[in-house]
Design a protein around this motif. Sequence first.
Motif, PDB file in Angstrom:
ATOM      1  N   THR A   1     -10.583  -1.040  -4.577  1.00 33.99           N
ATOM      2  CA  THR A   1     -11.476  -0.298  -5.468  1.00 33.99           C
ATOM      3  C   THR A   1     -10.767   0.903  -6.078  1.00 33.99           C
ATOM      4  O   THR A   1     -10.966   1.217  -7.257  1.00 33.99           O
ATOM      5  N   SER A   2      -9.901   1.559  -5.312  1.00 35.35           N
ATOM      6  CA  SER A   2      -9.176   2.714  -5.862  1.00 35.35           C
ATOM      7  C   SER A   2      -8.214   2.281  -6.959  1.00 35.35           C
ATOM      8  O   SER A   2      -8.010   3.007  -7.936  1.00 35.35           O
ATOM      9  N   GLN A   3      -7.635   1.078  -6.825  1.00 35.29           N
ATOM     10  CA  GLN A   3      -6.730   0.585  -7.870  1.00 35.29           C
ATOM     11  C   GLN A   3      -7.505   0.249  -9.144  1.00 35.29           C
ATOM     12  O   GLN A   3      -7.050   0.543 -10.259  1.00 35.29           O
TER      13      GLN A   3
ATOM     14  N   GLN B   1       1.706   2.870  -3.428  1.00 35.81           N
ATOM     15  CA  GLN B   1       0.651   3.501  -4.223  1.00 35.81           C
ATOM     16  C   GLN B   1       0.995   4.965  -4.478  1.00 35.81           C
ATOM     17  O   GLN B   1       1.444   5.680  -3.583  1.00 35.81           O
TER      18      GLN B   1
ATOM     19  N   ASP C   1     -10.322   1.600 -10.094  1.00 39.38           N
ATOM     20  CA  ASP C   1     -10.736   2.881 -10.679  1.00 39.38           C
ATOM     21  C   ASP C   1      -9.575   3.523 -11.429  1.00 39.38           C
ATOM     22  O   ASP C   1      -9.750   4.048 -12.545  1.00 39.38           O
ATOM     23  N   TRP C   2      -8.378   3.478 -10.841  1.00 34.61           N
ATOM     24  CA  TRP C   2      -7.212   4.099 -11.474  1.00 34.61           C
ATOM     25  C   TRP C   2      -6.881   3.409 -12.789  1.00 34.61           C
ATOM     26  O   TRP C   2      -6.578   4.080 -13.797  1.00 34.61           O
TER      27      TRP C   2
ATOM     28  N   LYS D   1       0.830  -1.212   0.000  1.00 37.48           N
ATOM     29  CA  LYS D   1       0.000   0.000   0.000  1.00 37.48           C
ATOM     30  C   LYS D   1       0.862   1.259   0.000  1.00 37.48           C
ATOM     31  O   LYS D   1       0.492   2.289  -0.571  1.00 37.48           O
TER      32      LYS D   1
ATOM     33  N   THR E   1      -0.370  -3.004 -10.139  1.00 41.13           N
ATOM     34  CA  THR E   1      -1.577  -2.390  -9.584  1.00 41.13           C
ATOM     35  C   THR E   1      -2.691  -3.422  -9.407  1.00 41.13           C
ATOM     36  O   THR E   1      -3.332  -3.499  -8.350  1.00 41.13           O
TER      37      THR E   1
ATOM     38  N   GLY F   1      -3.739   9.053  -5.746  1.00 46.62           N
ATOM     39  CA  GLY F   1      -4.910   8.803  -6.574  1.00 46.62           C
ATOM     40  C   GLY F   1      -5.080   7.363  -7.007  1.00 46.62           C
ATOM     41  O   GLY F   1      -6.109   6.987  -7.566  1.00 46.62           O
ATOM     42  N   GLY F   2      -4.070   6.529  -6.761  1.00 45.39           N
ATOM     43  CA  GLY F   2      -4.173   5.131  -7.171  1.00 45.39           C
ATOM     44  C   GLY F   2      -3.089   4.769  -8.164  1.00 45.39           C
ATOM     45  O   GLY F   2      -2.456   5.632  -8.785  1.00 45.39           O
TER      46      GLY F   2
ATOM     47  N   ASP G   1     -11.254  -0.637   0.220  1.00 43.20           N
ATOM     48  CA  ASP G   1     -11.096   0.723  -0.297  1.00 43.20           C
ATOM     49  C   ASP G   1      -9.865   0.817  -1.194  1.00 43.20           C
ATOM     50  O   ASP G   1      -9.898   1.451  -2.257  1.00 43.20           O
ATOM     51  N   PHE G   2      -8.777   0.178  -0.766  1.00 41.12           N
ATOM     52  CA  PHE G   2      -7.548   0.174  -1.563  1.00 41.12           C
ATOM     53  C   PHE G   2      -7.782  -0.513  -2.899  1.00 41.12           C
ATOM     54  O   PHE G   2      -7.412  -0.004  -3.961  1.00 41.12           O
TER      55      PHE G   2
END
Length: 364
Positions: A186-188, A142, A190-191, A139, A162, A145-146, A183-184
Amino acid sequence: MKLWIVLLATFQIVNGLNYKETFDSLVESIWSDFWYDDKSSWSSNNKCVDKFNYPVVWDQAVAGRAITEHLDQDKIRSVVNNLKDYLNSDGWFSSSTAKDNDVYIDDNAQVLWVLVDAYQFIGDVECLNIATKLMSNIKGQQIQGGGVRWNLNGDYVASISTSEAALAAVRLYQVNNDQSLIDFATSQMDWLFDNLQDPSDGLIYDGKVLSTGNIDKGKLVYSVGTMVSTLSYLSSLTGDSKYYYKALDLLNSALNPKGAFYNSDGTWNNPLKYSHLLFMGISDLITVYTASNKVQSSQYQKFISEMEFQANHIFENLQIDTNNYVDNTKVFKDSGNYCNGKPVTGLMDNVSAAQIYYAMSRVA
């Protein structure tokens, strides 16, 4: 009993090929050919060569996961102890037994998958503790923003590092219920979709250079496979079907026979060490997030048929000898790489083939 253990009990026989038995037989051969009891380690060389050589940690991780899927407790303990030969003082798994800072985040994510599997099956709390520390390290790689760096503190953010980091997060969430891991992950995802998806075909570019912003537009099946796996877990764990539909769209793009991943004969053009993750992604979509309506069921049958075609091609054409696999049989035969009349193959090709048959055994 854990879901992944239950699923292993299923198998499928197609055109006389029993995938569960094929997987088990291959794993036993791999253990016989590449595991050195006196070194308590894998070797990248077949024993026939009589030249022990520590594999890189990536090969170790793929081999380790084949063993955890095989469900032999003694072997699982052995491969976990072997992995610790790569563990440095900062909680990273180095590329080699030097235990230095030659660290790749995608390799470490794959090691974490092995540790989680081992914890689930043999209950070794040390595996969970090492995995938790390792996830914290991952983590920390990162970017804002991802997106996760490919190597330690490096300038390149890769789709594979990623996506594999995200998959590590959801796998670890299964055993510790830490919401920050969801949360981590999902952000990856999305990125990746926001920064590396090619709008022309829906596939994912290889990565981005941070210092210049340049995009490497290469495309490989392993990024798709691990994204599909992650999205499948996110759908199952959160109950949000949007992740499932993202996975479905991505997989349909990957399985376009006129797309980037196909040869003219309809076979996949990526090597085994990449392709096995696409097999695993499809099997995760089908088994982790299970369809309940006929439209999805029909779609899944198309996916399974495609997997069968690719797996049978591998069995029939990339098996140079019983339980010995190579990516290119012609190149291998021309190389004359034989010992006592038997082909000398590498650890990675064989454990990747084992992962493929394991994936097939799950989609009965």
